[in-house]
Write a protein that holds these residues in place. Structure first.
Motif, PDB file in Angstrom:
ATOM      1  N   LEU A 126      12.614  53.477-107.717  1.00  0.00           N
ATOM      2  CA  LEU A 126      13.261  54.723-108.272  1.00  0.00           C
ATOM      3  C   LEU A 126      12.040  55.839-108.878  1.00  0.00           C
ATOM      4  CD1 LEU A 126      15.628  52.502-110.534  1.00  0.00           C
ATOM      5  CD2 LEU A 126      16.290  53.877-108.746  1.00  0.00           C
ATOM      6  N   GLU A 127      11.089  55.297-109.518  1.00  0.00           N
ATOM      7  CA  GLU A 127      10.000  56.152-109.790  1.00  0.00           C
ATOM      8  C   GLU A 127       9.534  57.039-108.500  1.00  0.00           C
ATOM      9  OE1 GLU A 127      10.150  53.000-110.325  1.00  0.00           O
ATOM     10  OE2 GLU A 127       9.375  52.586-112.254  1.00  0.00           O
ATOM     11  N   ARG A 128       9.543  56.541-107.422  1.00  0.00           N
ATOM     12  CA  ARG A 128       8.824  57.425-106.254  1.00  0.00           C
ATOM     13  C   ARG A 128      10.196  57.995-105.576  1.00  0.00           C
ATOM     14  NH1 ARG A 128       4.823  58.798-103.716  1.00  0.00           N
ATOM     15  NH2 ARG A 128       3.228  57.797-105.142  1.00  0.00           N
ATOM     16  N   ILE A 173      13.115  58.814-106.865  1.00  0.00           N
ATOM     17  CA  ILE A 173      13.906  59.961-107.576  1.00  0.00           C
ATOM     18  C   ILE A 173      12.866  60.942-108.462  1.00  0.00           C
ATOM     19  CG2 ILE A 173      15.578  60.442-109.340  1.00  0.00           C
ATOM     20  CD1 ILE A 173      16.824  57.706-108.741  1.00  0.00           C
ATOM     21  N   LEU A 174      12.375  60.269-109.459  1.00  0.00           N
ATOM     22  CA  LEU A 174      11.388  61.212-110.435  1.00  0.00           C
ATOM     23  C   LEU A 174      10.340  62.103-109.567  1.00  0.00           C
ATOM     24  CD1 LEU A 174      11.899  61.581-113.356  1.00  0.00           C
ATOM     25  CD2 LEU A 174       9.930  59.807-113.818  1.00  0.00           C
ATOM     26  N   LEU A 175       9.583  61.160-108.754  1.00  0.00           N
ATOM     27  CA  LEU A 175       8.548  61.718-108.115  1.00  0.00           C
ATOM     28  C   LEU A 175       8.879  62.662-106.869  1.00  0.00           C
ATOM     29  CD1 LEU A 175       5.615  59.214-108.119  1.00  0.00           C
ATOM     30  CD2 LEU A 175       6.071  60.914-109.944  1.00  0.00           C
ATOM     31  N   LEU A 227      -3.751  61.610-107.197  1.00  0.00           N
ATOM     32  CA  LEU A 227      -3.390  60.186-106.695  1.00  0.00           C
ATOM     33  C   LEU A 227      -2.018  59.875-106.300  1.00  0.00           C
ATOM     34  CD1 LEU A 227      -5.959  58.232-108.989  1.00  0.00           C
ATOM     35  CD2 LEU A 227      -5.909  58.224-106.712  1.00  0.00           C
ATOM     36  N   TYR A 228      -1.224  60.743-106.936  1.00  0.00           N
ATOM     37  CA  TYR A 228       0.396  60.836-106.798  1.00  0.00           C
ATOM     38  C   TYR A 228       0.915  60.882-105.452  1.00  0.00           C
ATOM     39  CZ  TYR A 228       1.197  59.509-111.794  1.00  0.00           C
ATOM     40  OH  TYR A 228       1.272  59.167-113.068  1.00  0.00           O
ATOM     41  N   VAL A 229       0.149  61.652-104.604  1.00  0.00           N
ATOM     42  CA  VAL A 229       0.496  61.851-103.389  1.00  0.00           C
ATOM     43  C   VAL A 229       0.927  60.650-102.500  1.00  0.00           C
ATOM     44  CG1 VAL A 229      -0.487  62.751-101.415  1.00  0.00           C
ATOM     45  CG2 VAL A 229      -0.677  63.961-103.141  1.00  0.00           C
TER      46      VAL A 229
HETATM   47  C1  IPM Z   1       5.777  60.082-116.730  1.00  0.00           C
HETATM   48  C2  IPM Z   1       6.034  58.727-116.133  1.00  0.00           C
HETATM   49  C3  IPM Z   1       5.801  58.583-114.457  1.00  0.00           C
HETATM   50  C4  IPM Z   1       4.542  59.137-113.946  1.00  0.00           C
HETATM   51  C5  IPM Z   1       6.357  57.284-113.978  1.00  0.00           C
HETATM   52  C6  IPM Z   1       7.477  56.896-114.244  1.00  0.00           C
HETATM   53  C7  IPM Z   1       6.354  57.825-112.214  1.00  0.00           C
HETATM   54  O1  IPM Z   1       5.106  57.642-116.304  1.00  0.00           O
HETATM   55  O2  IPM Z   1       6.671  60.967-116.367  1.00  0.00           O
HETATM   56  O3  IPM Z   1       4.671  60.007-117.381  1.00  0.00           O
HETATM   57  O4  IPM Z   1       3.661  58.357-113.737  1.00  0.00           O
HETATM   58  O5  IPM Z   1       4.408  60.407-113.922  1.00  0.00           O
END
Ligand code: IPM
Ligand code: MN
Length: 366
Positions: free
Chosen positions: A85-87, A89-91, A136-138
């Motif tokens: 879900l993190e990758r 949806i949010l990311l 690093l998030y890429v």
């Molecule tokens: C944040 C969270 C997210 C992030 C996670 C849930 C992927 O920790 O919004 O800080 O690492 O950016």
């Protein structure tokens, strides 16, 4: 009458409860200040994923582009494997909507307990500008000889000049808008006499990460020349952690990479009273932006009316400012500040009020 279309993603766990209070105070502000909010709910999150195996499609992301802002509670589910879900949806939202700034104000309100001994509201008041689409998030990397004794794992920290530049420029520009004419209170007499009105600290690791932060430092120095009234400061990320605890007063704005920003804003949130009060905005200055509290979904507290909605409500303050309703934002923040003074604690279950009562009290003061 100005009308704003808000996409609402309540998410999982305590998400729906805190968003309910957020919308309550937003609608009150709309009535009082003469604008209208139309909301549309999207059920993205762990519950839907468990039922349908859908995470978030490109079409769904495209639907969100038509809104003036996105308001999100929290995404994460104990029965879903970490990362999906993190990758998914949010990311994905951060990347696909190019939400390239993660704006995290760090402000200690009166009557909020900080674990920093001897520090008060005048000591803790700064903004972290976290780069939100690169580094690093890429997710680029590889395993070499996976599972063998000689295994190598690679995770790449990748930054383009374009990404670094737009992030740093946004940080300088924000501080300019905030402090030109209203200088930051932390300046020394000498700095003021020299015509400075603000200070931006680059948080990096130029002594070890000699490619990526060399680029950040060069771009920072170049852009700083365009803002001669803003002090251009530098601090290694490890040292920043010391100062955020020992001497937070030295910070006005901090600009940093995605990963460092993630880490230091959790530390920062603790100093401002914890996850119950920490708001954030994922900003695309040219497109739709998404507003979400820093906290997660706290599944074990869901449905009990014990969670603190203040972080989500301060997130609404940021959203109102972004939409161009600064008076409503100011009034909502003041209402929240006064209500915080009545609360026993910012911690789950110890507020002295239920989640809905906190929302009601804030709404009544707008
Ligand atoms: C944040 C969270 C997210 C992030 C996670 C849930 C992927 O920790 O919004 O800080 O690492 O950016
Ligand atoms: Mn985080």
């Amino acid at each position: 009458m100005n009308e704003y279309k808000i996409a609402v993603i309540e998410g999982d766990g305590i998400g729906p409860e805190v968003v309910r209070e957020g919308l309550k105070v937003l609608n009150t502000a709309a009535d009082k200040f003469g604008f209208r909010l139309t909301t549309e709910k999207f059920n993205f999150g762990g519950e839907r994923y468990l039922k349908t195996k859908e995470v978030l499609s490109d079409d769904e992301v495209d639907q969100l582009r038509a809104f003036d802002a996105i308001y999100l509670g929290g995404i994460g589910h104990p029965e879903v494997k970490p990362g999906i879900l993190e990758r998914g949806i949010l990311l994905k939202l951060r990347f696909d909507l190019d939400l390239y700034i993660n704006l995290r104000p760090v402000k200690l309100y009166e009557n909020v307990t900080t674990p920093l001994a001897g520090k008060g509201p005048t000591d803790i008041d700064y903004i972290v500008f976290r780069e939100n689409t690169g580094g690093l998030y890429v997710g680029e990397g590889e395993f070499i000889d996976k599972g063998t004794d000689d295994e190598i794992a690679v995770q790449k920290m990748i930054y383009t000049r374009h990404q670094v530049e737009r992030c740093i420029r946004y940080a300088f520009e924000s501080l300019k808008n905030r402090h030109e004419g209203a200088p930051w209170k932390g300046l020394s007499a000498e700095e003021k006499a020299n015509g400075y009105y603000a200070k931006l600290t680059l948080c990096g690791k130029t002594n070890v990460l000699t490619y990526v932060f060399d680029l950040w430092q060069r771009v920072f120095d170049e852009i700083a020349k365009e803002y001669p009234a803003i002090i251009a400061d530098y601090c290694h990320v490890d040292a920043i952690c010391i100062y955020m605890v020992e001497d937070p007063k030295r910070f006005n704005g901090i600009v940093t990479s995605n990963m460092f920003g993630d880490i230091i804003t959790d530390l920062a949130a603790v100093t401002q009273g914890g996850m119950g009060v920490a708001p954030s905005g994922n900003i695309n200055p040219q497109g739709v932006s998404m507003f979400e509290p820093v906290h997660g979904t706290a599944p074990s507290f869901a449905g009990k009316g014990v969670i603190n909605p203040v972080a989500t409500i301060l997130t609404a303050v940021m959203m109102l400012n972004h939409l161009g309703e600064p008076e409503a934002a100011l009034s909502l923040e003041a209402a929240t500040r006064k209500t915080i003074k009545e609360m026993k604690s910012m911690l789950v279950g110890q507020m002295g009020f239920t989640t809905a009562e906190v929302g009601d009290r804030i709404a009544a003061r707008i």
